[in-house]
Every structure is written in structure tokens, then in C-alpha cells.
Design a protein around this motif. Structure first.
Motif, PDB file in Angstrom:
ATOM      1  N   ALA A   1     127.000  28.362  18.714  1.00 59.01           N
ATOM      2  CA  ALA A   1     126.344  27.193  18.130  1.00 59.01           C
ATOM      3  C   ALA A   1     126.656  27.050  16.645  1.00 59.01           C
ATOM      4  CB  ALA A   1     124.831  27.287  18.344  1.00 59.01           C
ATOM      5  N   ASP A   2     126.838  28.188  15.972  1.00 56.97           N
ATOM      6  CA  ASP A   2     127.158  28.170  14.541  1.00 56.97           C
ATOM      7  C   ASP A   2     128.648  27.965  14.278  1.00 56.97           C
ATOM      8  OD1 ASP A   2     124.499  28.592  13.956  1.00 56.97           O
ATOM      9  OD2 ASP A   2     124.706  30.762  13.699  1.00 56.97           O
ATOM     10  N   GLY A   3     129.448  27.922  15.344  1.00 57.45           N
ATOM     11  CA  GLY A   3     130.877  27.721  15.185  1.00 57.45           C
ATOM     12  C   GLY A   3     131.597  28.895  14.563  1.00 57.45           C
ATOM     13  N   LEU A   4     131.127  30.118  14.830  1.00 54.48           N
ATOM     14  CA  LEU A   4     131.724  31.317  14.237  1.00 54.48           C
ATOM     15  C   LEU A   4     132.843  31.827  15.133  1.00 54.48           C
ATOM     16  CD1 LEU A   4     128.424  33.113  13.149  1.00 54.48           C
ATOM     17  CD2 LEU A   4     130.000  31.798  11.694  1.00 54.48           C
ATOM     18  N   ALA A   5     134.069  31.715  14.654  1.00 50.40           N
ATOM     19  CA  ALA A   5     135.227  32.136  15.446  1.00 50.40           C
ATOM     20  C   ALA A   5     135.655  33.567  15.119  1.00 50.40           C
ATOM     21  CB  ALA A   5     136.399  31.185  15.194  1.00 50.40           C
ATOM     22  N   ASN A   6     135.056  34.176  14.119  1.00 50.29           N
ATOM     23  CA  ASN A   6     135.466  35.514  13.669  1.00 50.29           C
ATOM     24  C   ASN A   6     134.502  36.606  14.116  1.00 50.29           C
ATOM     25  OD1 ASN A   6     133.422  34.498  12.014  1.00 50.29           O
ATOM     26  ND2 ASN A   6     134.129  35.636  10.206  1.00 50.29           N
ATOM     27  N   ILE A   7     133.774  36.359  15.208  1.00 50.90           N
ATOM     28  CA  ILE A   7     132.763  37.322  15.652  1.00 50.90           C
ATOM     29  C   ILE A   7     132.742  37.357  17.173  1.00 50.90           C
ATOM     30  CG2 ILE A   7     130.894  35.601  15.682  1.00 50.90           C
ATOM     31  CD1 ILE A   7     129.020  37.766  14.598  1.00 50.90           C
ATOM     32  N   ARG A   8     132.491  38.542  17.712  1.00 51.84           N
ATOM     33  CA  ARG A   8     132.282  38.658  19.158  1.00 51.84           C
ATOM     34  C   ARG A   8     131.211  39.711  19.416  1.00 51.84           C
ATOM     35  NH1 ARG A   8     134.634  42.960  21.814  1.00 51.84           N
ATOM     36  NH2 ARG A   8     136.109  44.214  20.623  1.00 51.84           N
ATOM     37  N   PHE A   9     130.524  39.544  20.548  1.00 52.72           N
ATOM     38  CA  PHE A   9     129.465  40.459  20.936  1.00 52.72           C
ATOM     39  C   PHE A   9     129.773  41.029  22.313  1.00 52.72           C
ATOM     40  CE2 PHE A   9     127.458  37.650  17.867  1.00 52.72           C
ATOM     41  CZ  PHE A   9     126.783  38.555  17.049  1.00 52.72           C
ATOM     42  N   GLU A  10     129.458  42.305  22.485  1.00 52.80           N
ATOM     43  CA  GLU A  10     129.775  42.983  23.733  1.00 52.80           C
ATOM     44  C   GLU A  10     128.611  43.880  24.146  1.00 52.80           C
ATOM     45  OE1 GLU A  10     132.829  46.544  25.141  1.00 52.80           O
ATOM     46  OE2 GLU A  10     133.552  45.037  23.705  1.00 52.80           O
ATOM     47  N   ARG A  11     128.203  43.759  25.409  1.00 49.76           N
ATOM     48  CA  ARG A  11     127.195  44.675  25.935  1.00 49.76           C
ATOM     49  C   ARG A  11     127.837  46.040  26.117  1.00 49.76           C
ATOM     50  NH1 ARG A  11     125.491  46.849  30.800  1.00 49.76           N
ATOM     51  NH2 ARG A  11     123.248  47.318  30.879  1.00 49.76           N
ATOM     52  N   ARG A  12     127.261  47.042  25.477  1.00 49.51           N
ATOM     53  CA  ARG A  12     127.881  48.366  25.515  1.00 49.51           C
ATOM     54  C   ARG A  12     126.834  49.448  25.303  1.00 49.51           C
ATOM     55  NH1 ARG A  12     133.740  49.834  22.985  1.00 49.51           N
ATOM     56  NH2 ARG A  12     133.768  52.044  23.510  1.00 49.51           N
ATOM     57  N   ASP A  13     126.841  50.442  26.164  1.00 49.57           N
ATOM     58  CA  ASP A  13     126.029  51.642  25.995  1.00 49.57           C
ATOM     59  C   ASP A  13     126.768  52.549  25.024  1.00 49.57           C
ATOM     60  OD1 ASP A  13     124.610  53.998  26.148  1.00 49.57           O
ATOM     61  OD2 ASP A  13     124.433  53.977  28.335  1.00 49.57           O
ATOM     62  N   LEU A  14     126.131  52.864  23.901  1.00 50.86           N
ATOM     63  CA  LEU A  14     126.805  53.643  22.859  1.00 50.86           C
ATOM     64  C   LEU A  14     126.745  55.146  23.105  1.00 50.86           C
ATOM     65  CD1 LEU A  14     125.691  51.563  19.751  1.00 50.86           C
ATOM     66  CD2 LEU A  14     127.975  51.701  20.759  1.00 50.86           C
ATOM     67  N   THR A  15     126.182  55.549  24.234  1.00 46.35           N
ATOM     68  CA  THR A  15     126.218  56.967  24.592  1.00 46.35           C
ATOM     69  C   THR A  15     127.668  57.405  24.767  1.00 46.35           C
ATOM     70  OG1 THR A  15     124.100  56.753  25.737  1.00 46.35           O
ATOM     71  CG2 THR A  15     125.424  58.708  26.227  1.00 46.35           C
ATOM     72  N   GLY A  16     128.057  58.453  24.065  1.00 45.63           N
ATOM     73  CA  GLY A  16     129.430  58.941  24.162  1.00 45.63           C
ATOM     74  C   GLY A  16     130.444  58.064  23.450  1.00 45.63           C
ATOM     75  N   TYR A  17     130.015  57.254  22.515  1.00 42.82           N
ATOM     76  CA  TYR A  17     130.897  56.333  21.806  1.00 42.82           C
ATOM     77  C   TYR A  17     132.020  57.101  21.098  1.00 42.82           C
ATOM     78  CZ  TYR A  17     132.419  52.889  18.375  1.00 42.82           C
ATOM     79  OH  TYR A  17     133.173  52.040  17.607  1.00 42.82           O
ATOM     80  N   ASP A  18     133.293  56.655  21.303  1.00 46.34           N
ATOM     81  CA  ASP A  18     134.417  57.446  20.779  1.00 46.34           C
ATOM     82  C   ASP A  18     135.615  56.608  20.339  1.00 46.34           C
ATOM     83  OD1 ASP A  18     135.289  56.581  23.234  1.00 46.34           O
ATOM     84  OD2 ASP A  18     135.930  58.552  23.964  1.00 46.34           O
TER      85      ASP A  18
END
Length: 361
Positions: free
Chosen positions: A224-241
Motif C-alpha cells: 500500500a505504501d508502494g515500497l519496492a525495496n522491502i520484502r517480508f518472509e515467514r520464517r522460524d529463526l530457530t537454527g538461523y544460519d
């Protein structure tokens, strides 16, 4: 030989004084719930823009049923929040009170935190079961949780972000303007990340969060804000590497809820490129209970810990460090993760939170 200790004589005056104090606590709990009601319905915002008015006039302005508004106003009057003129049956919210009870209030909107009290009542039966079983809970068990956290983030993180928060890390603002890669770990609805993406179009932003509803909201808002330089991802950060991918990593009031906060901090250290910065905000209380007796809203924070943060961690199989895990614990984990430097800051206008600026070699 058993030694019998003589009990002190019963102090009737002390007992009555304590009973009065407990009665006041229960009364204040009811007020806190009604603060939540007033905030959710926009009644404080309505009152802040009105001259002294009747309950009917207030209800009409707010688009609500007068009988319920009148009863809510009675709570606010007896709590000395709203003033009442019995001759004209008119109510008014003094500007000095509106300064901490309305959206965009100069002292911060404290009514936002009344919503935590309402949530505690809603999940009481689940929490009672946790006491008996030792099990945990999931984010989906809490109604409106991400809405509350987004409101909190909006006023404690997003609002001071450019004037107070980012300047804590020397050179970060200039780097964002030039263009860098940024991760917000545990982004929720992405309030802070979206604000940065709008301010710094040359940089690239990623937000990870476990909860699909929060990520869905963040994506829709960014679109809605027209932001083309951002993305969101569903992610469990357990074991993030992920390795050496980002120049700046942030996390705002998110680490202590994780299954393994220490492992996450190590993972975020690994995700930074050489010279990268990790900006972490969390609750600024001490790990030692005795040091928190005069900490702002300490009882509320421990209650939130008992009802939300601890069961959320335990529900993931974590250690359940809780909201008041302590700045000492956080600092030790940051140093143990291998950061070349760790700085701790408390903003003058916000004694409840602590901000860590950690740099990778």
C-alpha cells in the motif's frame, strides 16, 4: 531439639492498611481494563478534541451507544481521569491527561498498555493450565497481540527511530542513505522496517517473523505504501544460519521470546558482513529481581512475562527466559557471540528499554 519461634503479635493496623492497598490494586486493574476499552474505541481521541460535553454528545461524536459510553465515563471520572460537572452533566478530558492517553500523544500513549491487562483476562484459563502442566502456548492463543505490539513499536521504536535510535550507531544513517542490506529479525508487522525503507530507498530491507498474520499485514502495508525495496518472509529463526548477507541487523523486543536467544544472537552475528552492526532493543530490567523493585511498570512486565513471553518460549521448547531476562543476560550473550564491541544505551525519554549496538570485526 526443636526450637519454637514466637510469632510477632498481629498488627491490626498494618493488616487493614494492606487490605486497603489490595483493594486499590483491584480497583486500578479495573481502570486499566477500561483504559484498553477507551483506547480501542477511540474514546480518548474523541474526548481530546471536544469542549465539555454530555455523554450523548460524546457518544454521537464517537459513533457509539450512549448508555455504554456513560458507564465508561463513570469509571473515568471516579478514576480521576475525566473531569465531570454535575450541574451540566458534562465531561472533559484535561489536556494534561490527554498527553499520555491519545494516539500520537506527546508523552506516549499509555492506554496502549492497558490492552495487556485485557489480554491477560482473555487467556486466563489457558495460563492456569500451563501452571498445572508446565507446558507453553503459541502466538495464536493471544487475541490482537500483533496489533498491540505494532502500536507499541510505533511509539517506542518507529517514532524515535531517526532522531534517537539510529544515531546510536555511528555511521549507520549515512550507510543506509548510500544503500546497504538490512534484516529485521522478529519484525512483527514491520513498523520500524517499513519506516526505514521509506526513508532510505537506496537500501534493501528484509523482515523475518514466525507469525503468518503479522507477515501478511506487513506485506499488505508495504504494498500500500508502494515500497519496492522491502520484502517480508515467514520464517522460524530457530537454527538461523545465513552467512555474511547483511550490513545491518535489527531486532526490537523480539529476542527474549525466542526458543534459544543465545543461538539466535550467534546466528545474527554470522549473518552480518565484516564491520556490520547489530542493533538490538529489549526490556531494560535487570536479571536480578531485587534490582527491579523500582523499575518502571515492573509488576506489569513480570505479569506479561508470566502470561505471554515465558509460555511462548516454553511452547517452542525453549528455556522460558521471560520478559525480564535482564540486560546483563543480553549483554553476556552478545559478547559471547563474538562481537568486537558491545555498547549499551538507555534513552533519556525511555527508561523501560535498553538498546545494544554491537559491531562485528
Amino acid at each position: 531439639m526443636t526450637v519454637m519461634m514466637k510469632s510477632a503479635p498481629f498488627d491490626q493496623g498494618a493488616a487493614e492498611a494492606f487490605a486497603e492497598r489490595i483493594g486499590g490494586t483491584i480497583d486500578s486493574g479495573a481502570v486499566a481494563f477500561m483504559l484498553s476499552v477507551g483506547h480501542r474505541l477511540g474514546l480518548f481521541d474523541t474526548l481530546a478534541g471536544m469542549a465539555p460535553a454530555t455523554s450523548g454528545e460524546i457518544a454521537a461524536r464517537a459513533g457509539l451507544a450512549e448508555r455504554y459510553v456513560r458507564e465508561w465515563l463513570a469509571v473515568m471520572v471516579t478514576a480521576r481521569i475525566v473531569e465531570y460537572d454535575p450541574a451540566g452533566r458534562r465531561y472533559v478530558l484535561p489536556p494534561e491527561h490527554a498527553a499520555c492517553l491519545t494516539r500520537g500523544a506527546p508523552l506516549g500513549n499509555l492506554a496502549v498498555y492497558g490492552q495487556h491487562v485485557a489480554i491477560m483476562g482473555a487467556v486466563q484459563d489457558r495460563v492456569l493450565a500451563c501452571f498445572e502442566t508446565g507446558e507453553g502456548m503459541a502466538y495464536d492463543d493471544y487475541p490482537c497481540f500483533h496489533q498491540i505490539m505494532a502500536e507499541d513499536s510505533g511509539q517506542t521504536v518507529a517514532a524515535p527511530l531517526f532522531d534517537f535510535v539510529l544515531p546510536l550507531a555511528d555511521g549507520v544513517t549515512d550507510a543506509l542513505a548510500a544503500g546497504i542490506d538490512v534484516l529485521d529479525a522478529g519484525c512483527g508487522r514491520g513498523e520500524a522496517l517499513r519506516a526505514m525503507a521509506a526513508r532510505f530507498p537506496a537500501s534493501r530491507f528484509v523482515g523475518y517473523d514466525l507469525c503468518p498474520d503479522a507477515i501478511g499485514f506487513a506485506r499488505d502495508a508495504a504494498r500500500a505504501d508502494g515500497l519496492a525495496n522491502i520484502r517480508f518472509e515467514r520464517r522460524d529463526l530457530t537454527g538461523y544460519d545465513e552467512r555474511e548477507r547483511f550490513d545491518l541487523v535489527t531486532s526490537f523486543d523480539a529476542v527474549h521470546d525466542q526458543k534459544d536467544p543465545e543461538a539466535l544472537i550467534r546466528g545474527l552475528h554470522g549473518a552480518l558482513r565484516p564491520g556490520g552492526v547489530y542493533l538490538m532493543q529489549d526490556i531494560g530490567g535487570s536479571a536480578r529481581l531485587e534490582n527491579n523493585l523500582d523499575f518502571p511498570m515492573a509488576s506489569l512486565l513480570y505479569a506479561i512475562s508470566c502470561v505471554h513471553c515465558t509460555p511462548i518460549s516454553l511452547g517452542q521448547g525453549g528455556a522460558g527466559l521471560g520478559t525480564m531476562w535482564g540486560w546483563e543476560t543480553a549483554e553476556a550473550m552478545l559478547r559471547g557471540a563474538g562481537f568486537a564491541s558491545v555498547e549499551r544505551h538507555v534513552l533519556p525519554h525511555d527508561p523501560m528499554n535498553v538498546w545494544f549496538v554491537s559491531r562485528k570485526a
